[in-house]
Design a protein around this motif. Sequence first.
Motif, PDB file in Angstrom:
ATOM      1  N   ASP A 136      -0.750  -3.159   3.125  1.00  0.00           N
ATOM      2  CA  ASP A 136       0.325  -3.275   2.369  1.00  0.00           C
ATOM      3  C   ASP A 136       0.081  -4.901   1.472  1.00  0.00           C
ATOM      4  OD1 ASP A 136       0.644  -5.513   4.054  1.00  0.00           O
ATOM      5  OD2 ASP A 136       2.331  -4.679   4.946  1.00  0.00           O
ATOM      6  N   SER A 167       0.000  -7.780  -5.155  1.00  0.00           N
ATOM      7  CA  SER A 167       1.063  -7.013  -5.472  1.00  0.00           C
ATOM      8  C   SER A 167       1.042  -6.210  -6.875  1.00  0.00           C
ATOM      9  CB  SER A 167       2.494  -8.082  -5.647  1.00  0.00           C
ATOM     10  OG  SER A 167       3.706  -7.228  -6.315  1.00  0.00           O
ATOM     11  N   ARG A 171       0.759  -2.241  -7.456  1.00  0.00           N
ATOM     12  CA  ARG A 171       1.830  -1.669  -8.351  1.00  0.00           C
ATOM     13  C   ARG A 171       1.024  -1.035  -9.503  1.00  0.00           C
ATOM     14  NH1 ARG A 171       4.306  -5.245 -10.903  1.00  0.00           N
ATOM     15  NH2 ARG A 171       3.465  -7.193  -9.976  1.00  0.00           N
ATOM     16  N   GLU A 179       9.799   0.190  -6.548  1.00  0.00           N
ATOM     17  CA  GLU A 179      10.620  -0.910  -5.716  1.00  0.00           C
ATOM     18  C   GLU A 179      11.714  -1.019  -6.619  1.00  0.00           C
ATOM     19  OE1 GLU A 179       8.739  -4.130  -4.461  1.00  0.00           O
ATOM     20  OE2 GLU A 179       7.055  -2.893  -3.102  1.00  0.00           O
ATOM     21  N   LYS A 196      -0.224   6.658  -1.270  1.00  0.00           N
ATOM     22  CA  LYS A 196       0.554   6.426  -0.287  1.00  0.00           C
ATOM     23  C   LYS A 196      -0.200   6.870   1.027  1.00  0.00           C
ATOM     24  CE  LYS A 196       5.241   7.264   1.587  1.00  0.00           C
ATOM     25  NZ  LYS A 196       5.317   5.951   2.168  1.00  0.00           N
ATOM     26  N   LYS A 200       4.078   3.527   7.415  1.00  0.00           N
ATOM     27  CA  LYS A 200       5.177   3.016   6.544  1.00  0.00           C
ATOM     28  C   LYS A 200       5.151   1.961   5.480  1.00  0.00           C
ATOM     29  CE  LYS A 200      10.379   2.195   6.745  1.00  0.00           C
ATOM     30  NZ  LYS A 200      11.555   2.081   7.674  1.00  0.00           N
ATOM     31  N   ASN A 201       5.519   2.005   4.370  1.00  0.00           N
ATOM     32  CA  ASN A 201       5.121   0.900   3.230  1.00  0.00           C
ATOM     33  C   ASN A 201       3.781   0.339   2.978  1.00  0.00           C
ATOM     34  OD1 ASN A 201       7.996   0.705   3.165  1.00  0.00           O
ATOM     35  ND2 ASN A 201       8.310  -0.573   4.821  1.00  0.00           N
ATOM     36  N   SER A 202       2.801   1.353   3.323  1.00  0.00           N
ATOM     37  CA  SER A 202       1.141   1.126   3.167  1.00  0.00           C
ATOM     38  C   SER A 202       0.641   1.993   2.285  1.00  0.00           C
ATOM     39  CB  SER A 202       0.680   1.214   4.704  1.00  0.00           C
ATOM     40  OG  SER A 202       1.189   0.088   5.540  1.00  0.00           O
TER      41      SER A 202
END
Length: 309
Positions: A136, A167, A171, A179, A196, A200-202
């Motif tokens: 992440d 980040s 993105r 997001e 993806k 989760k969220n990784s």
Amino acid sequence: MQTEILNTDGHIVQGRLGRHETFTPRYGWLKKGYDAVIQDGNVFKASDAIERLGVGKNMVSSIRFWCQAFKLIEPAHNGCMVPTELGRRLLDDNGWDPFLEDVASLWLLHWQLFVPRLEAVSWTLAFNKCNLWSFDIKQLTKVIFSAAQKYPSFKTISENSFERDASCIIRMYADVPLEKESEIECPFTQLGIIRKAEEKNSVCFDTTEKQNLPPLIFAAACFSYIDSYVSAKQRTISLHRLTYDFNSPGVVFKVPESAVGSYLYTAARELNGISLIETTGSLQLYFDGEPRALYWDALQKYYDGVVRR
């Protein structure tokens, strides 16, 4: 002409941290910035730059950064910005792909981020140093921040700066739900470099062969790599090196050695003066002529073929 060949650390030390203002490159930005420089090389310093470019103040800085990082513009001796040869060939109104409608052009631009001078060092650190199965933003930040501590020029930069880069990297390439509704999709998600992950969220790097990466664009990146990172006298290079070495096409495009061979076999059928030969159990790319000239030849061959199609 080939630039001075530095070692890995030399290229990183000469590089800079991204000045993207947290924005990923957006549709239309590169053509907008390039055209503005054609009209006025001092446009980004102009008091009315916001009005002329039609974006906010931070976006003006971001457009300048991305145009420069992608090697589309460069500073002249007098400080004003001028178009590069790549910028002219690609983005002129009669250029190869002025509106970047071909995903091949995005692959080509992605490659430029790893060509010296490195204007976005965190990209190099992330793609070369992140070996995590999934990650992440926080985890990618730790990887690039830790790698950067080796270099005195980056030791004084806060971890938050590297987090903004981490980040931006995720993105920029990850084809995952945005997001924020206000956030605009980045065209580079089409490359499929980051996807993806199961966690989760990784997310994770997709290290499979990329079906939308044209072999001639890959070959051009190989010759650009040789021009930037290999001795000027060398006329052969192993596929292993093209796959695994610092800022090599295999690392930058996240493809396996088998795909490197496949791309180059296909490209060799269309380019004169290059061949793949097996020597002592390993495949070697042999080439005649200057790598820089072969780079332009491969690009011209690709875009000429697009026009014919």
